[in-house]
Scaffold this active site. Sequence first.
Site, short mmCIF file in Angstrom:
data_model
loop_
_atom_site.label_atom_id
_atom_site.label_comp_id
_atom_site.label_asym_id
_atom_site.label_seq_id
_atom_site.Cartn_x
_atom_site.Cartn_y
_atom_site.Cartn_z
N GLU A 155 -1.02 -9.15 -2.04
CA GLU A 155 -1.88 -10.28 -1.74
C GLU A 155 -1.77 -11.43 -2.72
O GLU A 155 -1.86 -12.59 -2.33
CB GLU A 155 -3.34 -9.83 -1.64
CG GLU A 155 -3.68 -9.10 -0.36
CD GLU A 155 -3.15 -7.67 -0.30
OE1 GLU A 155 -2.71 -7.16 -1.35
OE2 GLU A 155 -3.17 -7.06 0.78
N HIS B 267 -13.23 -1.81 4.36
CA HIS B 267 -12.80 -2.60 5.52
C HIS B 267 -14.03 -3.28 6.12
O HIS B 267 -14.10 -3.50 7.32
CB HIS B 267 -12.12 -1.73 6.58
CG HIS B 267 -10.81 -1.15 6.14
ND1 HIS B 267 -10.72 -0.04 5.33
CD2 HIS B 267 -9.53 -1.52 6.39
CE1 HIS B 267 -9.43 0.25 5.12
NE2 HIS B 267 -8.70 -0.63 5.76
C1 TPP Z 1 -4.33 -4.20 -0.97
C2 TPP Z 1 -4.17 -3.80 0.46
N1 TPP Z 1 -3.62 -4.64 1.34
C3 TPP Z 1 -3.47 -4.29 2.62
C4 TPP Z 1 -3.87 -3.08 3.07
C5 TPP Z 1 -3.74 -2.71 4.56
N2 TPP Z 1 -2.73 -1.64 4.70
C6 TPP Z 1 -3.09 -0.35 4.73
S1 TPP Z 1 -1.78 0.67 4.74
C7 TPP Z 1 -0.69 -0.61 4.75
C8 TPP Z 1 0.77 -0.34 4.77
C9 TPP Z 1 1.19 0.59 3.69
O1 TPP Z 1 2.56 0.81 3.77
P1 TPP Z 1 3.27 1.81 2.78
O2 TPP Z 1 2.89 1.51 1.39
O3 TPP Z 1 4.72 1.79 3.08
O4 TPP Z 1 2.65 3.23 3.12
P2 TPP Z 1 2.70 4.01 4.49
O5 TPP Z 1 1.46 3.65 5.23
O6 TPP Z 1 3.94 3.60 5.20
O7 TPP Z 1 2.73 5.46 4.12
C10 TPP Z 1 -1.37 -1.83 4.75
C11 TPP Z 1 -0.73 -3.16 4.79
C12 TPP Z 1 -4.46 -2.22 2.13
N3 TPP Z 1 -4.91 -1.01 2.46
N4 TPP Z 1 -4.58 -2.59 0.85
#
Ligand code: TPP
Lengths: 345, 345, 328, 328
Positions: C60, C129
Amino acid sequence: MSALTKTQLSRPSEQLSNETLLDMYWHMLLSRRTDERAWVLHRQGKIAFHISGMGHEATQVGAAFAINRGVDYVVPYYRDLALVMALGITPRDFMLSLFGKAGEISSKARQMPSHWGSKAHHILSTSSPVATQVPQAAGMAFAIKYQRENGLLDPNDAAQPRLALTCLGEGSTSQGEWHEGMNWAGVHTLPFICIVQNNNYAISVPIEQQMAVSHVAERAIAYGVQGVTVDGTDILAFYDVMRAAVARAYNGEGATLIEAKCYRLTPHSSDDDDRSYRPREEVEEAKRTDAILRYEQHLMGRGILSDALKQDYEQRARQMVDEAQRYAENAPYPEESSLYEDIYA
Amino acid sequence: MSALTKTQLSRPSEQLSNETLLDMYWHMLLSRRTDERAWVLHRQGKIAFHISGMGHEATQVGAAFAINRGVDYVVPYYRDLALVMALGITPRDFMLSLFGKAGEISSKARQMPSHWGSKAHHILSTSSPVATQVPQAAGMAFAIKYQRENGLLDPNDAAQPRLALTCLGEGSTSQGEWHEGMNWAGVHTLPFICIVQNNNYAISVPIEQQMAVSHVAERAIAYGVQGVTVDGTDILAFYDVMRAAVARAYNGEGATLIEAKCYRLTPHSSDDDDRSYRPREEVEEAKRTDAILRYEQHLMGRGILSDALKQDYEQRARQMVDEAQRYAENAPYPEESSLYEDIYA
Amino acid sequence: MPEMTLIDALREAMDEELARDPRVFITGEDVGKRGGVFRATMGLYEKYGEKRIIDSPLAELSIVAIGIGAACAGLLPICEIQFADFIHPAFNQIVNEAAKMYYRSGGTWNVPMTIRAPYGGGIGGGLYHSQSVEAFFTHVPGLKVVIPSTPHDAKGLLKSAVRDPNPVLFFEPKKGYRSIKGEVPAGDYTVPLGKARHAREGSDLSVYAYGMMAHYAVQAAEQVAREDGIQCDVIDLRTLLPVDKESILASFKKTGKALIVYEDNLTMGYGAEIAAILSGEGFEYMDAPIRRLGAPDVPAVPFSHPLQEAFMPNPHKIATAMRDLAAY
Amino acid sequence: MPEMTLIDALREAMDEELARDPRVFITGEDVGKRGGVFRATMGLYEKYGEKRIIDSPLAELSIVAIGIGAACAGLLPICEIQFADFIHPAFNQIVNEAAKMYYRSGGTWNVPMTIRAPYGGGIGGGLYHSQSVEAFFTHVPGLKVVIPSTPHDAKGLLKSAVRDPNPVLFFEPKKGYRSIKGEVPAGDYTVPLGKARHAREGSDLSVYAYGMMAHYAVQAAEQVAREDGIQCDVIDLRTLLPVDKESILASFKKTGKALIVYEDNLTMGYGAEIAAILSGEGFEYMDAPIRRLGAPDVPAVPFSHPLQEAFMPNPHKIATAMRDLAAY
Ligand SMILES: Cc1ncc(C[n+]2csc(CCOP(=O)(O)OP(=O)(O)O)c2C)c(N)n1
Ligand SMILES: Cc1ncc(C[n+]2csc(CCOP(=O)(O)OP(=O)(O)O)c2C)c(N)n1
Ligand SMILES: [Mg+2]
Ligand SMILES: [Mg+2]
């Protein structure tokens, strides 16, 4: 890591005219003399604060001369006096900032000294929190790429910015801000150059307590950008490395992380006392191998600089600095009403 | 990069007893069946949200079995159902969380499901913002080192935590939080393991738009920690890599970044629809090479698992999941007054 | 005029701004192919392509910082933060950088950037959230903070935000994304930043609210009008910073009683400032204690349904507070 | 009792806590050999060694996050943020993590961490070495926010903070580090968190302040007492969160007039909450408008001397406001 050790095949500095070589010398010297004067003013109690660039001039002037000065975007950090002066900031501008006087161009005297910024020179206004400028500079590089790709900018138009350059200290690479900025530069193959001026200390904290790598440039690997380490006190060596990075940026080949090994010849700032954390011999040794002296000898050896010319430069520098000081001392303070200006555009 | 390609000399998994090998199988299976039930409950409209670990079980169970379970600190992320179940979180605990019912152990049903935490199991309570847990886990590893060095902890006391393990997705390594946590781990040679479960997507964003490196493990170089990439769907291969990392941590040799190549078999969560960003063939292919099937075949091939035993496990899992669901469905909601508890300790 | 949901109105605003000005681009997590996790940018990737609708890395602070840099270099970024709860990593870039750029550069470098973020509770999102984060940013001179509550305003205010030369935080009440519907003029129009909306006329008491709570306040006001004959003057604040003191005081002058409703934690929530303004500059009109109906001072909205409901203000709780105050 | 400066009192508190409990450690930038840029930790590195006084990397979020992890693992971290202006990168760790850990873990994992940061203006620090940041954090349940204004309190409150089982933000008025002197008992004592200090008795008007402004308020109060016979009841708030409503209302009950002084930006500064409390729960005692004397809503304290002076509240401005209000 080939990127860090590869021999420089071309030496663009060899193509520099004597005039340019002397101009580089002039800017190192002018910055140094301005910087020294600031210390004098501080000792005299005339100003409250100074943060010095002494020991970093070769890197900074080399960097300025390698880009399209005043056109490419530059996002400096507080130690970049020589850089911004090579881009057009004058001793008078700086003195006004030291004294916090009206007419100060970067911030209307709102910011502490050495918080550079000038839209006219394409120097983005900078703050104190370290590393915040890195992702912003990446954003400027992103804008350049965006404008090209969306037909808003001719990629070969040298009258327009074609890269964004930013600087910071090695300690500041510990910040998440640096990581995120570098990552954008890598992912988007941005026309971006990040110079880490590695002087081995972040105020008192030595690099070993800051990171567990021997060269900051190794961190480039994590971002898929080019990384290179260079002696930041050798202006021509630094210029050569910069030119390669500038070519990469202009040609759309992506970002470069340049680690310039420097040494600050002074405490961190006028508020600091470095005796508890830096051995005196270390400081003395660095003074002996001062970048300006070395470049002077180089130019003399090549017959480009003479004693007479040097005296001339010194005198011009002194005059400019004297005049700047006088001007700033005599300048009025900003009107109180200016406190309330520029909150919203 | 030798760290990433070196042949595994020792294979600690070869010393695992059949009983342990089956126990690992059991935990993969139990987690999978629990996870599947959650999807069913969601389709039935009985629960509002589920985020799945399917496709990541080999990594997670392999990780749990390689550490001192319930003693070493674990700081998981939302996809770690199999990991926390292998540490002692039960289907009932999880079901209570899905339904938001009284008695939920991680947060008194305050957090969304899959926000693990249990002081009894040495699982630190976790939040949603990704990567925040990484420097916290480094802080726990730091505390271990501190306690040893200041005589508060016997380094060989296996009844006490001797490392901190954290997990996150590859996308989350873009966060500054990750950078800063890894950096502490490197600078202080912490007993720390970071597993990046690289499933190639962060919700819809593919890894190429996330970072400009081919292996997340390459980023280890920037922190002076060991980096290794391993097939995260091969539980024994993953276990072997983990054991090496655990040995390093226990012996005070420092941190390891393990990149486990996984694939999530489901959309990101029950709120997601992955059809716009993942080709169906890619998903189908991953299902064909499902880690549980592969491990099953491996165990059958070695005569450790039989069809009968498998049926037995399946039945036990179904019973446990049924019971857990029933229990959670019938459990009361938390008292409204609990809203106001636990603001300050 | 077509009826539209809040989120459709927001999308239409972005679509029209993208079409109007090639300097406008969108970046954020999953804003591209995925069309945003709430589908706010759905279809824009297909229409404007990957060079203008850009999936950011999951980070972010860089989303905001790239926006700052790009804005200073002449673009008009719309940065999406997936949930307001995740804006905190970007706090430094917003508060120390975007907000202070114009001032610190002596009025030369400005940051025409819009940061959009869905906020608020009541959607089963639990602690992370569901957050309301506006209070933090309304303390920061140099920022503008906007929260629409109707589709009409959502479209018009978002367009104003995109065109504004300053950094604008645009918080969207996500609970209302699909449930709030209203008429939205086709084509271009703007709603000015800095001006509250008079959502309902009344002279018994003034009710100040924004976002989802502005809706609830109007609902509750209708109910107490019907059932108790209490006439509430409802002010939908719309822009929280700069504060629209004029509208705030004008209503209070009429009623002498104020109820401020927000779903954020009570203490130091935005209602504190309204109360301070009223008790400072509106003292002579004061007829009753200034009442704040906020969420309790517990760390955040819990997930479990009954706890969430206990946390959230709603029309019923608002109506009760209205009756109470009217009876003072 | 020995006279001591504010900063010496703070150092003594840390020294004694380090000696008392081996779980206490200090981390932050330049806290080691350098003894801190303000010398708050001077001599502690020499006394307790590099294993307990730890120079951190230059990265605030990790300073806090390491503190959180270490606290959860049984230690008692004192984290120093070099200037409050640089706390913003750690905002996410403080607000989303430290503050919510106990609640989100159902009352199991707690974070006994102290975050120290020098704050405030008037020292020529410009936009980024002068900020007041307390308002942001006083909006966050789960945190405690403490600001001492006397050496006695500084020592006693810091000890309480270190021993408190919750995350405590401890903001130190750096302008007073050396200029504020006072008697400090030798050896161990604590001052409880959550209780304001009655700094001066008076019945004409209540003055609420903290930090440097508490000092100035007392100075101004003495002046208007001398010159105009106005008797101010001065409350040094000391702990800003949890809010000490009881003390706040008790004074107001006596005077019916309130002046709140803070050097932070006026809008949504901490004074807003005091005004909201007074106009809500203290309505029946209200005799005059609630007055706030804060800094103007400009982005931050400018460097240039006359601009800085124009920005900062000072005893003269406070005395004027006191006279004004007393005359209402
Ligand atoms: C700081 C923050 N920004 C955005 C999100 C929303 N969000 C939740 S999971 C995710 C993707 C995570 O991807 P990754 O790190 O590759 O883990 P995966 O879910 O693929 O295991 C996002 C954008 C969040 N939880 N926290
Ligand atoms: C976010 C932030 N934290 C702390 C500081 C205080 N500070 C100013 S400069 C500095 C050290 C910087 O070291 P380095 O990055 O190596 O640059 P150098 O000064 O050595 O050139 C510190 C800690 C700051 N300016 N910003
Ligand atoms: Mg340095
Ligand atoms: Mg992923």
